[in-house]
Design a protein around this motif. Structure first.
Motif, PDB file in Angstrom:
ATOM      1  N   GLY A 181      15.222  -2.927 -33.991  1.00 27.96           N
ATOM      2  CA  GLY A 181      14.656  -2.338 -32.777  1.00 27.96           C
ATOM      3  C   GLY A 181      15.189  -0.950 -32.465  1.00 27.96           C
ATOM      4  O   GLY A 181      14.426  -0.027 -32.180  1.00 27.96           O
ATOM      5  N   GLU A 182      16.505  -0.800 -32.566  1.00 26.89           N
ATOM      6  CA  GLU A 182      17.128   0.475 -32.209  1.00 26.89           C
ATOM      7  C   GLU A 182      16.604   1.603 -33.096  1.00 26.89           C
ATOM      8  O   GLU A 182      16.267   2.693 -32.623  1.00 26.89           O
ATOM      9  CB  GLU A 182      18.657   0.339 -32.366  1.00 26.89           C
ATOM     10  CG  GLU A 182      19.454   1.458 -31.747  1.00 26.89           C
ATOM     11  CD  GLU A 182      19.102   1.646 -30.277  1.00 26.89           C
ATOM     12  OE1 GLU A 182      18.701   2.760 -29.915  1.00 26.89           O
ATOM     13  OE2 GLU A 182      19.205   0.660 -29.510  1.00 26.89           O
ATOM     14  N   ARG A 183      16.504   1.313 -34.387  1.00 25.02           N
ATOM     15  CA  ARG A 183      16.043   2.324 -35.329  1.00 25.02           C
ATOM     16  C   ARG A 183      14.590   2.728 -35.061  1.00 25.02           C
ATOM     17  O   ARG A 183      14.247   3.912 -35.083  1.00 25.02           O
ATOM     18  CB  ARG A 183      16.167   1.775 -36.760  1.00 25.02           C
ATOM     19  CG  ARG A 183      16.949   2.687 -37.669  1.00 25.02           C
ATOM     20  CD  ARG A 183      17.280   2.006 -38.974  1.00 25.02           C
ATOM     21  NE  ARG A 183      17.385   0.570 -38.878  1.00 25.02           N
ATOM     22  CZ  ARG A 183      16.532  -0.285 -39.450  1.00 25.02           C
ATOM     23  NH1 ARG A 183      15.505   0.155 -40.127  1.00 25.02           N
ATOM     24  NH2 ARG A 183      16.730  -1.582 -39.346  1.00 25.02           N
ATOM     25  N   LEU A 184      13.749   1.724 -34.780  1.00 23.06           N
ATOM     26  CA  LEU A 184      12.333   2.022 -34.528  1.00 23.06           C
ATOM     27  C   LEU A 184      12.185   2.833 -33.246  1.00 23.06           C
ATOM     28  O   LEU A 184      11.362   3.730 -33.161  1.00 23.06           O
ATOM     29  CB  LEU A 184      11.531   0.725 -34.424  1.00 23.06           C
ATOM     30  CG  LEU A 184      11.433  -0.087 -35.716  1.00 23.06           C
ATOM     31  CD1 LEU A 184      10.632  -1.362 -35.477  1.00 23.06           C
ATOM     32  CD2 LEU A 184      10.787   0.736 -36.824  1.00 23.06           C
ATOM     33  N   ARG A 185      13.027   2.493 -32.252  1.00 26.00           N
ATOM     34  CA  ARG A 185      12.975   3.199 -30.971  1.00 26.00           C
ATOM     35  C   ARG A 185      13.349   4.665 -31.173  1.00 26.00           C
ATOM     36  O   ARG A 185      12.720   5.563 -30.624  1.00 26.00           O
ATOM     37  CB  ARG A 185      13.943   2.546 -29.997  1.00 26.00           C
ATOM     38  CG  ARG A 185      13.430   2.481 -28.620  1.00 26.00           C
ATOM     39  CD  ARG A 185      13.956   1.305 -27.850  1.00 26.00           C
ATOM     40  NE  ARG A 185      15.305   0.933 -28.182  1.00 26.00           N
ATOM     41  CZ  ARG A 185      15.665  -0.286 -28.550  1.00 26.00           C
ATOM     42  NH1 ARG A 185      14.770  -1.233 -28.665  1.00 26.00           N
ATOM     43  NH2 ARG A 185      16.920  -0.567 -28.811  1.00 26.00           N
ATOM     44  N   THR A 186      14.410   4.885 -31.969  1.00 28.23           N
ATOM     45  CA  THR A 186      14.849   6.252 -32.232  1.00 28.23           C
ATOM     46  C   THR A 186      13.733   7.034 -32.904  1.00 28.23           C
ATOM     47  O   THR A 186      13.483   8.197 -32.595  1.00 28.23           O
ATOM     48  CB  THR A 186      16.083   6.243 -33.169  1.00 28.23           C
ATOM     49  OG1 THR A 186      17.049   5.363 -32.591  1.00 28.23           O
ATOM     50  CG2 THR A 186      16.665   7.621 -33.330  1.00 28.23           C
ATOM     51  N   SER A 190       2.784   0.820 -44.533  1.00 31.39           N
ATOM     52  CA  SER A 190       3.770  -0.181 -44.121  1.00 31.39           C
ATOM     53  C   SER A 190       5.174   0.391 -44.250  1.00 31.39           C
ATOM     54  O   SER A 190       5.397   1.380 -44.949  1.00 31.39           O
ATOM     55  CB  SER A 190       3.632  -1.433 -44.981  1.00 31.39           C
ATOM     56  OG  SER A 190       3.942  -1.117 -46.317  1.00 31.39           O
ATOM     57  N   LEU A 191       6.100  -0.246 -43.543  1.00 32.42           N
ATOM     58  CA  LEU A 191       7.489   0.214 -43.533  1.00 32.42           C
ATOM     59  C   LEU A 191       8.360  -1.032 -43.587  1.00 32.42           C
ATOM     60  O   LEU A 191       8.115  -2.000 -42.873  1.00 32.42           O
ATOM     61  CB  LEU A 191       7.745   0.993 -42.236  1.00 32.42           C
ATOM     62  CG  LEU A 191       9.135   1.544 -41.996  1.00 32.42           C
ATOM     63  CD1 LEU A 191       9.395   2.736 -42.911  1.00 32.42           C
ATOM     64  CD2 LEU A 191       9.280   1.989 -40.539  1.00 32.42           C
ATOM     65  N   SER A 192       9.389  -1.025 -44.439  1.00 32.36           N
ATOM     66  CA  SER A 192      10.276  -2.179 -44.512  1.00 32.36           C
ATOM     67  C   SER A 192      11.200  -2.202 -43.294  1.00 32.36           C
ATOM     68  O   SER A 192      11.714  -1.173 -42.891  1.00 32.36           O
ATOM     69  CB  SER A 192      11.111  -2.089 -45.789  1.00 32.36           C
ATOM     70  OG  SER A 192      12.173  -2.993 -45.716  1.00 32.36           O
ATOM     71  N   PRO A 193      11.410  -3.401 -42.690  1.00 32.95           N
ATOM     72  CA  PRO A 193      12.335  -3.466 -41.556  1.00 32.95           C
ATOM     73  C   PRO A 193      13.782  -3.211 -41.992  1.00 32.95           C
ATOM     74  O   PRO A 193      14.650  -2.946 -41.170  1.00 32.95           O
ATOM     75  CB  PRO A 193      12.155  -4.894 -41.026  1.00 32.95           C
ATOM     76  CG  PRO A 193      11.494  -5.651 -42.109  1.00 32.95           C
ATOM     77  CD  PRO A 193      10.796  -4.689 -42.995  1.00 32.95           C
ATOM     78  N   ASP A 194      14.019  -3.281 -43.285  1.00 36.89           N
ATOM     79  CA  ASP A 194      15.359  -3.075 -43.819  1.00 36.89           C
ATOM     80  C   ASP A 194      15.692  -1.578 -43.843  1.00 36.89           C
ATOM     81  O   ASP A 194      15.012  -0.789 -44.487  1.00 36.89           O
ATOM     82  CB  ASP A 194      15.398  -3.645 -45.247  1.00 36.89           C
ATOM     83  CG  ASP A 194      16.717  -3.343 -45.939  1.00 36.89           C
ATOM     84  OD1 ASP A 194      17.636  -2.863 -45.273  1.00 36.89           O
ATOM     85  OD2 ASP A 194      16.792  -3.594 -47.148  1.00 36.89           O
ATOM     86  N   ALA A 195      16.779  -1.201 -43.164  1.00 34.06           N
ATOM     87  CA  ALA A 195      17.139   0.211 -43.030  1.00 34.06           C
ATOM     88  C   ALA A 195      17.335   0.876 -44.385  1.00 34.06           C
ATOM     89  O   ALA A 195      17.043   2.055 -44.562  1.00 34.06           O
ATOM     90  CB  ALA A 195      18.413   0.346 -42.227  1.00 34.06           C
TER      91      ALA A 195
END
Lengths: 198, 198
Positions: free
Chosen positions: B64-69, B31-36
């Protein structure tokens, strides 16, 4: 075996919760649709019902009444500290278990066993939010006016719907805005909705 | 092994999804936290990222932007037909997988394998909603005005925030209300939010 049913309005998440609970092999877990007319309505009786708190809210008041009739206080409600209104409603309805959606998995399993014994289970992270929720400052009338406004109803329609004069509706609205510390009607609706009071 | 990460802002549900995906023993799931700024930010690279669509929305535009990158198009987004705006945003961002939150578990597992091969996976139940979402009638400006209003900002503040005159803000608001078929400002905000356009 402890019979447990899971209620969540998103089937994929419901299946995920069922599978998670099945990791405890003393639990016999099934799912139940929150929809009264669904094919699962004749589900077998269970010792404990695990329900997503969001199923207890909404304009139609959700499926809380039905679950309460069926399972009494043996409800484990999943919610977060951001939703004091959902917490309060679950607590007032006599739900014995309140579990934070951000809790570790083991907390949920412990909650199921605790509630099955007829004991209360309350995540510490939810206690403060629950107390705050008890400070809900609006009267039923004020909340009713805001709830109709949040559906897009204009003043005249709210007045007709609640058998009040337009002036009275405007007064309730103004009081509600002041009480929740909002800047205007839209802000009051936002505050009330995000707390889960409607 | 196919490395898969799961992103969901409710940890309990995130764990449930991880466990569900692990029922396929060809998947290596974390799992990965959505929090940067969370402790998981240095997570190992993965072949596929499964993300709750709600993590892609909100006033801060979500993660979204971070996951896309990080993962390119190898995203499997979980959402429902009730959220055409979320669907549209995920599709436009190049997410290869779109899975209905009401789909059977096997659909999600199939989606992960399909996306890992670089192929598109789109639940049929979401196709119509996706097409509807493409009809989003508001301009960026109109949507921006409504988004600020939904946070409770009065006209003067919206005008200052967007460097517009109050009259222009009122015009955008009136156009937006008309375009979405709303009865008033509150109704327009309700329509836009429930579709996931903001």
């Amino acid at each position: 075996m402890l019979r447990t049913v899971v209620v969540h309005d998103e089937k994929l998440l419901c299946s995920a919760l069922v599978q998670l609970l099945r990791s405890d092999d003393t639990l016999d877990v099934t799912s139940l649709s929150p929809d009264a007319d669904g094919p699962d309505r004749e589900a077998a009786p269970a010792n404990v019902c695990v329900v997503d708190g969001e199923c207890l809210t909404g304009p139609d008041k959700g499926c809380g009444e039905r679950l309460r009739t069926r399972y009494g206080g043996r409800l484990v409600v999943l919610t977060t500290a951001k939703r004091p209104g959902v917490l309060r409603r679950a607590f007032d309805a006599g739900a014995l278990g309140l579990v934070d959606k951000n809790a570790p998995v083991q907390r949920l399993i412990t909650a199921v066993h605790t509630v099955a014994r007829g004991e209360r289970f309350l995540d510490e992270s939810l206690t403060v939010a629950l107390l705050k929720g008890s400070e809900m400052p609006l009267t039923t009338r004020e909340l009713g006016v805001l709830a109709l406004a949040s559906q897009g109803a204009p003043i005249a329609e709210i007045a007709a719907g609640l058998h009040l004069s337009r002036g009275t509706v405007r007064n309730y609205m103004a009081t509600a805005i002041r009480k929740v510390g909002a800047r205007n009607r839209v802000d009051a609706i936002r505050i009330v909705q995000s707390a889960g009071w409607t």
